[in-house]
Design a protein around this motif. Sequence first.
Motif, mmCIF file in Angstrom:
data_model
loop_
_atom_site.group_PDB
_atom_site.id
_atom_site.type_symbol
_atom_site.label_atom_id
_atom_site.label_comp_id
_atom_site.label_asym_id
_atom_site.label_seq_id
_atom_site.Cartn_x
_atom_site.Cartn_y
_atom_site.Cartn_z
ATOM 1 N N GLU A 1 36.373 4.586 49.963
ATOM 2 C CA GLU A 1 37.471 3.636 49.762
ATOM 3 C C GLU A 1 38.407 3.592 50.971
ATOM 4 O OE1 GLU A 1 37.660 1.512 47.489
ATOM 5 O OE2 GLU A 1 36.230 2.232 46.011
ATOM 6 N N VAL A 2 38.751 4.759 51.505
ATOM 7 C CA VAL A 2 39.624 4.802 52.678
ATOM 8 C C VAL A 2 38.922 4.186 53.885
ATOM 9 C CG1 VAL A 2 40.821 6.331 54.302
ATOM 10 C CG2 VAL A 2 40.931 6.790 51.853
ATOM 11 N N LYS B 1 47.930 -2.644 41.921
ATOM 12 C CA LYS B 1 47.966 -1.205 41.659
ATOM 13 C C LYS B 1 46.683 -0.837 40.961
ATOM 14 C CE LYS B 1 50.661 2.461 39.466
ATOM 15 N NZ LYS B 1 51.841 2.774 38.647
ATOM 16 N N ARG B 2 45.948 0.059 41.545
ATOM 17 C CA ARG B 2 44.651 0.410 40.969
ATOM 18 C C ARG B 2 44.520 1.920 40.857
ATOM 19 N NH1 ARG B 2 38.957 -1.445 43.522
ATOM 20 N NH2 ARG B 2 39.504 0.054 45.139
ATOM 21 N N ILE B 3 44.262 2.392 39.665
ATOM 22 C CA ILE B 3 43.982 3.807 39.445
ATOM 23 C C ILE B 3 42.629 3.896 38.746
ATOM 24 C CG2 ILE B 3 44.717 5.945 38.346
ATOM 25 C CD1 ILE B 3 47.549 5.014 38.537
ATOM 26 N N LEU B 4 41.596 4.257 39.486
ATOM 27 C CA LEU B 4 40.253 4.334 38.950
ATOM 28 C C LEU B 4 39.840 5.796 38.789
ATOM 29 C CD1 LEU B 4 38.455 1.659 41.153
ATOM 30 C CD2 LEU B 4 39.327 1.374 38.844
ATOM 31 N N LEU B 5 38.840 6.058 37.902
ATOM 32 C CA LEU B 5 38.291 7.400 37.736
ATOM 33 C C LEU B 5 37.635 7.834 39.047
ATOM 34 C CD1 LEU B 5 37.883 9.568 35.586
ATOM 35 C CD2 LEU B 5 35.630 8.580 35.134
ATOM 36 N N TYR B 6 37.984 8.984 39.584
ATOM 37 C CA TYR B 6 37.507 9.591 40.850
ATOM 38 C C TYR B 6 38.059 8.858 42.052
ATOM 39 C CZ TYR B 6 34.073 10.933 37.399
ATOM 40 O OH TYR B 6 33.439 11.333 36.245
ATOM 41 N N SER B 7 39.147 8.140 41.979
ATOM 42 C CA SER B 7 39.649 7.384 43.127
ATOM 43 C C SER B 7 41.155 7.566 43.276
ATOM 44 C CB SER B 7 39.315 5.900 42.979
ATOM 45 O OG SER B 7 39.863 5.166 44.049
ATOM 46 N N LEU B 8 41.606 7.774 44.523
ATOM 47 C CA LEU B 8 43.027 7.851 44.854
ATOM 48 C C LEU B 8 43.384 6.792 45.887
ATOM 49 C CD1 LEU B 8 43.568 11.722 45.131
ATOM 50 C CD2 LEU B 8 44.352 10.210 43.304
ATOM 51 N N PHE C 1 31.641 20.334 38.880
ATOM 52 C CA PHE C 1 31.104 20.289 40.239
ATOM 53 C C PHE C 1 30.738 18.867 40.637
ATOM 54 C CE2 PHE C 1 27.416 20.444 43.102
ATOM 55 C CZ PHE C 1 27.983 21.111 44.187
ATOM 56 N N TRP C 2 30.038 18.163 39.721
ATOM 57 C CA TRP C 2 29.646 16.775 39.997
ATOM 58 C C TRP C 2 30.871 15.880 40.128
ATOM 59 C CZ3 TRP C 2 26.421 13.924 42.198
ATOM 60 C CH2 TRP C 2 26.221 12.587 41.868
ATOM 61 N N TYR C 3 31.907 16.173 39.368
ATOM 62 C CA TYR C 3 33.154 15.410 39.444
ATOM 63 C C TYR C 3 33.770 15.519 40.839
ATOM 64 C CZ TYR C 3 38.028 14.116 38.516
ATOM 65 O OH TYR C 3 39.264 13.515 38.570
ATOM 66 N N MET C 4 33.829 16.741 41.393
ATOM 67 C CA MET C 4 34.425 16.948 42.703
ATOM 68 C C MET C 4 33.626 16.245 43.792
ATOM 69 S SD MET C 4 37.223 18.494 42.342
ATOM 70 C CE MET C 4 37.495 18.746 44.098
ATOM 71 N N ILE C 5 32.309 16.300 43.702
ATOM 72 C CA ILE C 5 31.465 15.624 44.698
ATOM 73 C C ILE C 5 31.716 14.124 44.677
ATOM 74 C CG2 ILE C 5 29.102 15.090 45.384
ATOM 75 C CD1 ILE C 5 29.954 17.932 46.021
ATOM 76 N N ARG C 6 31.712 13.532 43.494
ATOM 77 C CA ARG C 6 31.949 12.091 43.374
ATOM 78 C C ARG C 6 33.363 11.729 43.806
ATOM 79 N NH1 ARG C 6 30.423 9.554 37.783
ATOM 80 N NH2 ARG C 6 30.985 7.720 39.008
ATOM 81 N N PHE C 7 34.327 12.571 43.446
ATOM 82 C CA PHE C 7 35.726 12.318 43.791
ATOM 83 C C PHE C 7 35.907 12.242 45.305
ATOM 84 C CE2 PHE C 7 40.030 13.748 44.750
ATOM 85 C CZ PHE C 7 40.783 12.929 43.924
#
Length: 310
Positions: free
Chosen positions: A91-92, A186-193, A78-84
């Motif tokens: 970021e956008v 190119k950046r792929i971060l945890l919880y970031s698209l 649940f906390w993952y989805m909120i942060r994501f």
Amino acid sequence: MSIPPWEFHVLNLKTSNAESVGIVKFHHSLGDGMSLMSLLLACSRKTSDPNALPTIAATTKKHQKSNDKGWWFIGSGFWYMIRFIFINFVEVFKFVLTLCFLRDTKSDLSSESVDEIQPKKVIHRIINFDDVKLVKNIMQMKVNDVLLGMTQAGLSRYLSRKYDEDTTTEKKKVLDRIHLRGTVAKRILLYSLEAFNFYGIIKLTMKFFGEKVVQAISKRLFDHTTLTYLNVMGPDKEISIFDQPISYLAASALTGSQVLNIHFVSYVNKLTISLAVDATVIPDPHRLCDDLVESLNIIKSTALEKFRIS
């Protein structure tokens, strides 16, 4: 179109780090840093085993115990989805603001917008990669975190010295409110698209508005930021190409209108810092490189002191 998208040169000149130097220049359409590193690995072999392909060091992840996995998944999911969702929204939003009007503070690391890419002076410095790993392990973070901290501290030291040398009161006040950002290829971060969102925006823009609009967006993004930053993990064992042992690897990108590109490439226990600068704006890149290295030494000393206290 008549020019090949790559060049290969061998300079039979002995340096302090190698007996000779090989220089390879690729057009970015051939691939990004990781794909070009994969190409290098496919063309090389381990020095210890001429028949074996080299590998890149992999990071290991800690796993939860099986009896705690269920509750851990429910709570963290649940906390993952909120942060994501929150991180991607931020970021956008920052990306749109940057395209519209958000611009970095004018400083000794920036220049006026130009239509053409300026020639770059490229330098590099080889340091001990084990120092970075030591800080990573003590502070329980990732290699990229250490390199980002090292970069931020090094740029701060460089600019502080520049403004201290200037006797103008107004210029010294700028240092207190300076704001610098970097673009990452190119950046792929945890919880970031963010990288995927940017790709989607570029793809839709290309489809409906054409190449010139995409070029304008890319140029505006570079003009509104200060530097380009990238780090690539290299082989974890010594390699050779055509039976010639490789002493070190260095990489840089000569793209964008920014006056500073910072690239890190690891190779076994070495880390190469590469700076590509517009010499008309940054006439002393070696001094800037010294500040980056000194910042790492300070971080290392502080981390060791924290470890001893703990």
